[in-house]
Every structure is written in C-alpha cells, then in structure tokens.
Write an enzyme that holds these catalytic residues in place. Structure first.
Site, PDB file in Angstrom:
ATOM      1  N   LYS A 102      31.150 -24.549 108.055  1.00  0.00           N
ATOM      2  CA  LYS A 102      30.300 -25.270 108.994  1.00  0.00           C
ATOM      3  C   LYS A 102      30.114 -26.680 108.441  1.00  0.00           C
ATOM      4  O   LYS A 102      29.544 -26.868 107.358  1.00  0.00           O
ATOM      5  CB  LYS A 102      28.933 -24.593 109.147  1.00  0.00           C
ATOM      6  CG  LYS A 102      28.016 -25.359 110.099  1.00  0.00           C
ATOM      7  CD  LYS A 102      26.599 -24.841 110.075  1.00  0.00           C
ATOM      8  CE  LYS A 102      25.705 -25.786 110.870  1.00  0.00           C
ATOM      9  NZ  LYS A 102      24.275 -25.427 110.777  1.00  0.00           N
ATOM     10  N   GLY A 163      15.024 -27.450 112.614  1.00  0.00           N
ATOM     11  CA  GLY A 163      13.718 -26.943 112.183  1.00  0.00           C
ATOM     12  C   GLY A 163      12.557 -27.328 113.063  1.00  0.00           C
ATOM     13  O   GLY A 163      11.405 -27.026 112.733  1.00  0.00           O
ATOM     14  N   ALA A 189      20.584 -25.417 115.944  1.00  0.00           N
ATOM     15  CA  ALA A 189      19.403 -26.197 115.550  1.00  0.00           C
ATOM     16  C   ALA A 189      18.422 -26.386 116.698  1.00  0.00           C
ATOM     17  O   ALA A 189      18.810 -26.704 117.821  1.00  0.00           O
ATOM     18  CB  ALA A 189      19.783 -27.552 114.972  1.00  0.00           C
ATOM     19  N   GLY A 190      17.153 -26.194 116.379  1.00  0.00           N
ATOM     20  CA  GLY A 190      16.071 -26.503 117.300  1.00  0.00           C
ATOM     21  C   GLY A 190      15.505 -25.335 118.074  1.00  0.00           C
ATOM     22  O   GLY A 190      14.476 -25.472 118.744  1.00  0.00           O
ATOM     23  N   ASN A 211      17.976 -20.635 111.849  1.00  0.00           N
ATOM     24  CA  ASN A 211      17.438 -20.220 110.555  1.00  0.00           C
ATOM     25  C   ASN A 211      15.915 -20.233 110.598  1.00  0.00           C
ATOM     26  O   ASN A 211      15.256 -19.201 110.537  1.00  0.00           O
ATOM     27  CB  ASN A 211      17.965 -21.121 109.456  1.00  0.00           C
ATOM     28  CG  ASN A 211      17.494 -20.708 108.063  1.00  0.00           C
ATOM     29  OD1 ASN A 211      17.785 -21.382 107.093  1.00  0.00           O
ATOM     30  ND2 ASN A 211      16.779 -19.619 107.915  1.00  0.00           N
ATOM     31  N   THR A 212      15.322 -21.439 110.747  1.00  0.00           N
ATOM     32  CA  THR A 212      13.877 -21.577 110.674  1.00  0.00           C
ATOM     33  C   THR A 212      13.160 -20.761 111.738  1.00  0.00           C
ATOM     34  O   THR A 212      12.049 -20.264 111.510  1.00  0.00           O
ATOM     35  CB  THR A 212      13.479 -23.054 110.795  1.00  0.00           C
ATOM     36  OG1 THR A 212      14.216 -23.818 109.842  1.00  0.00           O
ATOM     37  CG2 THR A 212      11.993 -23.248 110.531  1.00  0.00           C
TER      38      THR A 212
END
Length: 260
Positions: A102, A163, A189-190, A211-212
């Site tokens: 990635k 995040g 993301a997001g 992830n977050t």
C-alpha cells in the site's frame, strides 16, 4: 450470485471479505488480533516504519496474527517524499514481506492528504520493480486514471482525512472514479462508523479500508463486528439494486380491486 462467487479480485488475488483493516492504536497485540478476527478481514495493512516487522529481536506484530488466513499489506505510512516511500517499500521486501504494497506519500502533515504527484512518481518506479502497488490517493478521478495506466491493480481514494471519522465527504467524485476506471476501487481513510462503510459499498466501491474507526471506538471488538456487517449489507444492497427515488408517494399495496 453466491457469496463464494462474489469475490473481491485485485490483480491475481481473490478475497471473500471486502473489509481491509489496519493494526494501529489498539491496546495490545491480543486486542489487535481479536478485532481482526471479528472483522472477518483477510487483508491487514501494517506500517513498515511504525510497526516492527523487520527486527527478529523485538516484539513482532506478525507473530500474533493468523498468517495462514491473512494477507499482510505493508504500507509506507509516515513517508513524505517519493524517495522515502520507495526506500521503505524496498526495506519491506528485503525483510521477506513480499511485493504487495500500500503506497502512501503524504503531502501535508496537518491534513495528512496524500501528495498525488509524488505518489505517481513512486508508483511508476515501484511497479517497474515488480511491486503490486495499491496507491492511497485523493478522490481525484484524473489521478486514479493515471495510477491505473501505470499498472496499479487497484486505486484507494480517501473518503475524508485519515482518522477524522467524517465519513464519505464527496460521493460524487467516488462515483466518477468508479465509472472512469475498470479496476477495483477501495475507499481508504475517513470512515467513522458502520453506515459509512455500508454507503461506500452501496455506491459501488469494491472494498473499504479502515483502522481508527475500529481501534478508536469505545468498544473496538463490537465495532469490528459492526463494520463486518456494514460492509456485507452495503455490498448486498448494491447487488440488489435499490428502488428508484421518487418525488411523490407510491402506495405500498395495489389500489386496483379495492372494495368501495
């Protein structure tokens, strides 16, 4: 179409799960593993510069993961130039992680938006070196088309800043990307909650990476369950085809034959 036939195909690889997860911000390696298991993810991304996967004398996250089931996707998080990203990618391959990558090249330390120009530069070199490059990029249809032309097997446009948990900010651009290129599109993301993940799949995206959204939840393990179900629901809704939107009401039951 059965679930066994509806596979996520990226390059020469095929996966049943359309949820890809990261490994940062968890309380322990044990919690990381349980969250991954409950998410059902088959691809797990690991930051080469932030998580030890190269030093056998230090605790290693990979020792805690089921590598018979999981495909490790090394990433170049923390790199701010094409040169740094290329060097990090080569380090991961030398450590025996493989050619899958990635690619992240960050252009701004505050927003963590990717630098599309540097990403394209790094992708050209790494693809020529035999890497399977999964590039993280802005939700820019032109950049995604150029990455596809370079030879990347997928593109990974952001939904919102890394995040942030803001969810999909620009669905129109994502739909244009989906229509512009013939490769799998992974929203990266997001994402903040399960409805964001479902929306990404309902829009026709092929997968979502997060992830977050899981690790930062009050109960990460329960959120891992929710994200798995959200992705599954979104994919099924996309395949089913939603009803047309209408300005006015339509009766749920036929009016013909009613007794006056």
């Amino acid at each position: 179409m059965s679930e066994n036939e509806d596979l996520l195909r990226i390059g020469t690889r095929a996966f049943r799960s359309r949820l890809i997860v990261g490994t940062g911000k968890y309380a322990s390696f044990e919690q990381t593993r349980e969250a991954i298991d409950r998410s059902g993810a088959e691809v797990v991304t690991v930051a080469v510069r932030r998580v030890n996967i190269t030093n056998p004398n230090e605790p290693n996250l990979l020792d805690h993961l089921d590598l018979k089931r999981i495909t490790i996707l090394p990433n170049t998080a923390g790199c701010f130039t094409a040169e740094d990203a290329i060097r990090t990618a080569r380090l991961a391959r030398e450590a025996g992680v493989g050619n899958l990558l990635k690619l992240e090249v960050i252009g701004d330390p505050k927003t963590l938006f990717p630098d599309n120009e540097a990403t394209l530069e790094a992708a050209r070199i790494l693809v020529k070196e035999g890497f399977e490059v999964w590039p993280y990029t802005l939700d820019d249809p032109i950049a995604c088309r150029k990455l596809a032309d370079i030879g990347c097997p997928t593109v990974m446009p952001l939904a919102a800043p890394i995040g942030s948990g803001l969810g999909i900010r620009n669905p129109a651009n994502l739909r244009i990307i989906r229509e512009t290129i013939q490769l799998p599109v992974i929203v990266d993301a997001g994402v903040g909650t399960a409805s964001d993940a479902a929306l990404a799949l309902e829009l026709g995206m092929d997968a979502v990476l997060m992830n977050t959204a899981i690790a930062g939840a009050a109960n990460p393990l329960l959120m891992a369950d929710a994200m798995r179900l959200g992705v599954q629901a979104g994919r099924k809704a996309f395949l089913a085809g939603r009803m047309p939107r209408k300005l006015y009401a339509t009766a749920s039951s036929p009016l013909d034959g009613l007794i006056a």
